[in-house]
Write an enzyme that holds these catalytic residues in place. Structure first.
Site, short mmCIF file in Angstrom:
data_model
loop_
_atom_site.label_atom_id
_atom_site.label_comp_id
_atom_site.label_asym_id
_atom_site.label_seq_id
_atom_site.Cartn_x
_atom_site.Cartn_y
_atom_site.Cartn_z
N CYS A 148 0.86 -1.42 -0.05
CA CYS A 148 -0.05 0.01 -0.13
C CYS A 148 0.75 1.11 0.07
O CYS A 148 0.32 2.43 0.03
CB CYS A 148 -0.78 -0.03 1.12
SG CYS A 148 -2.22 -1.48 1.21
N HIS A 200 -9.66 2.30 -1.39
CA HIS A 200 -8.20 2.33 -1.23
C HIS A 200 -7.76 1.27 -2.61
O HIS A 200 -7.69 -0.04 -2.29
CB HIS A 200 -8.07 1.54 0.07
CG HIS A 200 -6.55 1.33 0.00
ND1 HIS A 200 -5.48 1.83 -0.32
CD2 HIS A 200 -6.00 0.04 0.80
CE1 HIS A 200 -4.52 1.16 -0.01
NE2 HIS A 200 -4.64 -0.02 0.73
N CYS A 254 0.42 3.02 6.02
CA CYS A 254 0.93 1.57 6.48
C CYS A 254 0.75 0.62 5.33
O CYS A 254 0.13 0.97 4.51
CB CYS A 254 -0.30 1.07 7.64
SG CYS A 254 -1.85 0.73 7.33
#
Length: 443
Positions: free
Chosen positions: A106, A399, A429
């Site tokens: 990510c 996301h 994160c």
């Protein structure tokens, strides 16, 4: 002696004043939409082409001035082995533009931006496309190892008899599709299971998680209503016949309520868990890009721009501990490196993988024992909620794994500009126990 010192100090000041800076010329993104929905006909390449072409057109830069294209994508696309280079080739950009693709979970498009910034500071590049994408609607579905070996042998068989013999040994179960695993290879647990561990360890209640999720939706809905996201979103014509027009994120719920969220059952720990579909980020399709340049190039071309990338840090933790706690390490670290305090920061964009993960990070930074033992520093303290994700976060907006970092860069800088702030911090994160933070400065 004094004259020599004066001359030396003057030289140092002069050289430092000429130090190159990395400029964020602009960022754009597609709408972020729920996977397996309106973008089901799209691919990682098609959405990436849309944002790359748009940011060039929007800023008016000369395509021939672009030195490199750096792109992030998390779920491997076998048909686009080096997506960044294919963006160059399929978009009609000069074929002399190099490109490479990376996967840092990510953190991917924060990493593409950092690499682009570093190359600019080294004087290797002056103008770079740094972006990322994820289209889970187009995830390749693998088969079993037995099926792979069978198909390989079939392709190498030299006679009909040999192929017939191979077919006779086939077990139909070999060809049952294997859905992509979202579990951590090292721990065997999913992101959600790790987030559950964090909420227990940090005593984060279900009520606090639902409240954060509620605010994410309300803040995002307010930003959309006020038109604050229009400048960053490029619409997409999609569908089989390209007759569906998408110009907004489609998962933001202005009509949600905490009461409705409390009715949902836990997803990962069905008996004692607190993480639900409502307080987690959804599976999302989308692409985003940041166009980065040297300050000297921007001045030479008289380009409008959003702001500057000041610094970036990466941290890593033991995945068996708190997998998604990276921002709690990265935020204090980047501020300390740049002689800033949390009070100097006007905007914090902290990626919302899960509400429980965000709250765990915030609680840890406000915990004396954590700060002393993990950060080797005094108490970091509380970040005012009025500074965090004020236009919503990934729980509401979505996301796409490879694209989130680039979205956050543009979002933070536009908020700074609108509010007259100076500094913003973006923190994300990622799988593997990795975290990143980026310090941004307004123009």
């Amino acid at each position: 002696m004094e004259n020599n010192e004066s001359t030396e100090n003057s030289t140092k000041k002069s050289s430092s004043s000429k130090k190159e800076r990395v400029v964020v010329v602009s960022t754009v993104r597609t709408p972020f939409v729920k996977s397996f929905g309106v973008f089901e006909q799209e691919t990682a390449l098609s959405l990436s082409l849309r944002v790359a072409s748009e940011v060039i057109s929007k800023t008016g830069v000369q395509a021939s001035d672009i030195d490199e294209c750096i792109w992030g994508v998390v779920i491997p696309q076998t048909k686009n082995a080096n997506l960044a280079r294919e963006i160059v080739l399929f978009s009609g950009l000069p074929t002399t533009i190099a490109g490479f693709t990376l996967n840092k979970a990510c953190n991917s498009s924060l990493q593409t931006a950092e690499i682009a910034a570093d190359r600019i500071l080294l004087g290797k590049n002056k103008l770079v496309l740094a972006g990322g994408v994820e289209v889970l609607s187009d995830v390749p579905i693998p088969f079993s190892d037995e099926a792979r070996r069978f198909l390989t042998k079939m392709s190498r068989a030299r006679s009909f008899k040999e192929r017939l013999s191979l077919i006779g040994s086939v077990n139909p179960k070999w060809f049952l599709p294997k859905p992509p695993a979202l579990a951590e290879p090292f721990t065997g647990l999913t992101m959600g299971e790790h987030a559950e561990i964090m909420t227990v360890k940090n005593n984060v209640s279900r009520g606090r998680q639902d409240e954060l999720a509620y605010k994410s939706h309300i803040n995002a809905a307010s930003a959309i209503e006020a038109g604050h996201l229009k400048d960053e979103i490029v619409p997409v014509w999609t569908g089989k016949d390209k007759n569906i027009f998408v110009d907004k994120d489609n998962m933001v719920r202005a009509d949600t309520s905490i009461e409705s969220m409390t009715k949902l059952k836990p997803v990962f720990d069905k008996r004692n868990g607190t993480i639900t579909a409502a307080n987690s980020s959804p599976l999302t399709d989308g692409a985003a890009v940041a166009l980065l340049a040297s300050e000297s190039y921007v001045k030479e071309k008289k380009l409008p721009y959003l702001g500057y990338i000041v610094d970036t840090v990466t941290v890593a933790v033991d995945p068996n501990d708190q997998l998604l706690i990276g921002p709690a390490y990265a935020i204090p670290k980047i501020l300390k490196r740049n002689n800033l305090t949390k009070d100097d920061i006007d905007i914090f964009e902290i990626h919302e993988a899960f509400a429980g993960q965000v709250l765990s990070c915030l609680d840890c930074m406000n915990n004396e024992t954590f700060c002393r033992e993990k950060l080797d520093s005094p108490l970091f303290g509380t970040i005012p909620p009025s500074k965090i994700n004020i236009q919503g976060g990934a729980i509401a907006i979505g996301h796409p794994f490879g694209a989130t970092g680039a979205r956050l860069i543009g979002n933070a800088l536009r908020i700074l500009k609108r509010k007259g702030g100076k500094y913003a911090v973006v923190a994300v994160c990622a799988a593997g126990g990795i975290g990143m933070a980026m310090l941004l400065e307004s123009k």
